[in-house]
Motif scaffolding. Sequence first.
Motif, PDB file in Angstrom:
ATOM      1  N   TYR A   1       0.821  -1.308  -0.336  1.00  0.00           N
ATOM      2  CA  TYR A   1      -0.396  -0.171  -0.132  1.00  0.00           C
ATOM      3  C   TYR A   1       0.370   1.124  -0.342  1.00  0.00           C
ATOM      4  O   TYR A   1       2.317   1.158   1.098  1.00  0.00           O
ATOM      5  CB  TYR A   1      -0.690   0.198   1.147  1.00  0.00           C
TER       6      TYR A   1
ATOM      7  N   ASP B   1      -2.115   7.066  -2.728  1.00  0.00           N
ATOM      8  CA  ASP B   1      -3.570   5.872  -2.219  1.00  0.00           C
ATOM      9  C   ASP B   1      -3.209   4.352  -3.091  1.00  0.00           C
ATOM     10  O   ASP B   1      -4.947   4.456  -3.634  1.00  0.00           O
ATOM     11  CB  ASP B   1      -4.697   6.832  -2.058  1.00  0.00           C
TER      12      ASP B   1
ATOM     13  N   LEU C   1      -3.197   0.676  -4.619  1.00  0.00           N
ATOM     14  CA  LEU C   1      -3.146  -0.536  -3.424  1.00  0.00           C
ATOM     15  C   LEU C   1      -2.424  -1.706  -4.762  1.00  0.00           C
ATOM     16  O   LEU C   1      -2.866  -1.644  -5.131  1.00  0.00           O
ATOM     17  CB  LEU C   1      -4.399  -0.974  -2.614  1.00  0.00           C
TER      18      LEU C   1
ATOM     19  N   ALA D   1      -7.853   3.642  -3.408  1.00  0.00           N
ATOM     20  CA  ALA D   1      -8.043   2.377  -2.532  1.00  0.00           C
ATOM     21  C   ALA D   1      -8.773   2.540  -0.935  1.00  0.00           C
ATOM     22  O   ALA D   1      -9.501   1.592  -0.827  1.00  0.00           O
ATOM     23  CB  ALA D   1      -6.200   1.743  -2.303  1.00  0.00           C
ATOM     24  N   SER D   2      -7.940   3.363  -0.356  1.00  0.00           N
ATOM     25  CA  SER D   2      -8.858   4.262   0.500  1.00  0.00           C
ATOM     26  C   SER D   2      -9.891   3.843   0.621  1.00  0.00           C
ATOM     27  O   SER D   2     -11.051   4.093   1.916  1.00  0.00           O
ATOM     28  CB  SER D   2      -7.861   4.913   1.631  1.00  0.00           C
TER      29      SER D   2
ATOM     30  N   THR E   1     -11.243   0.451  -0.524  1.00  0.00           N
ATOM     31  CA  THR E   1     -11.781  -1.148  -0.393  1.00  0.00           C
ATOM     32  C   THR E   1     -11.650  -1.282   1.707  1.00  0.00           C
ATOM     33  O   THR E   1     -11.553   0.635   2.390  1.00  0.00           O
ATOM     34  CB  THR E   1     -10.255  -1.218  -0.300  1.00  0.00           C
ATOM     35  N   ASP E   2     -11.138  -1.620   2.309  1.00  0.00           N
ATOM     36  CA  ASP E   2     -10.376  -1.309   3.629  1.00  0.00           C
ATOM     37  C   ASP E   2      -8.766  -1.812   3.599  1.00  0.00           C
ATOM     38  O   ASP E   2      -8.861  -3.138   4.399  1.00  0.00           O
ATOM     39  CB  ASP E   2     -11.404  -2.511   4.607  1.00  0.00           C
ATOM     40  N   VAL E   3      -8.707  -0.884   2.941  1.00  0.00           N
ATOM     41  CA  VAL E   3      -6.823  -1.789   2.923  1.00  0.00           C
ATOM     42  C   VAL E   3      -5.967  -1.404   4.538  1.00  0.00           C
ATOM     43  O   VAL E   3      -5.414  -1.992   4.441  1.00  0.00           O
ATOM     44  CB  VAL E   3      -6.752   0.191   2.302  1.00  0.00           C
ATOM     45  N   HIS E   4      -6.913  -0.656   5.527  1.00  0.00           N
ATOM     46  CA  HIS E   4      -6.082  -1.069   6.668  1.00  0.00           C
ATOM     47  C   HIS E   4      -6.439  -1.760   7.227  1.00  0.00           C
ATOM     48  O   HIS E   4      -5.350  -1.644   8.948  1.00  0.00           O
ATOM     49  CB  HIS E   4      -6.333   0.719   8.110  1.00  0.00           C
TER      50      HIS E   4
ATOM     51  N   LEU F   1      -5.746  -6.226   7.935  1.00  0.00           N
ATOM     52  CA  LEU F   1      -5.444  -7.275   6.399  1.00  0.00           C
ATOM     53  C   LEU F   1      -5.804  -8.254   7.266  1.00  0.00           C
ATOM     54  O   LEU F   1      -4.996  -7.782   8.112  1.00  0.00           O
ATOM     55  CB  LEU F   1      -4.177  -6.616   6.306  1.00  0.00           C
TER      56      LEU F   1
END
Length: 65
Positions: free
Chosen positions: A5, A10, A12, A49-50, A53-56, A58
């Motif tokens: 990321y 921003d 992914l 991505a933020s 998605t729920d990029v934070h 994993l």
Amino acid sequence: MKVQYFAETDTLYIEFQDLKIVETKDLDENTALDLDANGRVCAITVEHASERTDVHRLTVEGIAA
């Protein structure tokens, strides 16, 4: 498999296979699919991505030994 990321853009990036990419297909204006010479999926790139998605968060499941 590698997941990266990049906060400054921003973006992914999910790499499934470390193969030579010969074609990139845009799935939409913010998502690109990288393919090798045999049409196998090598990676996917998600811009903004933020927001998309729920990029934070994993979660890794089913890691092969």
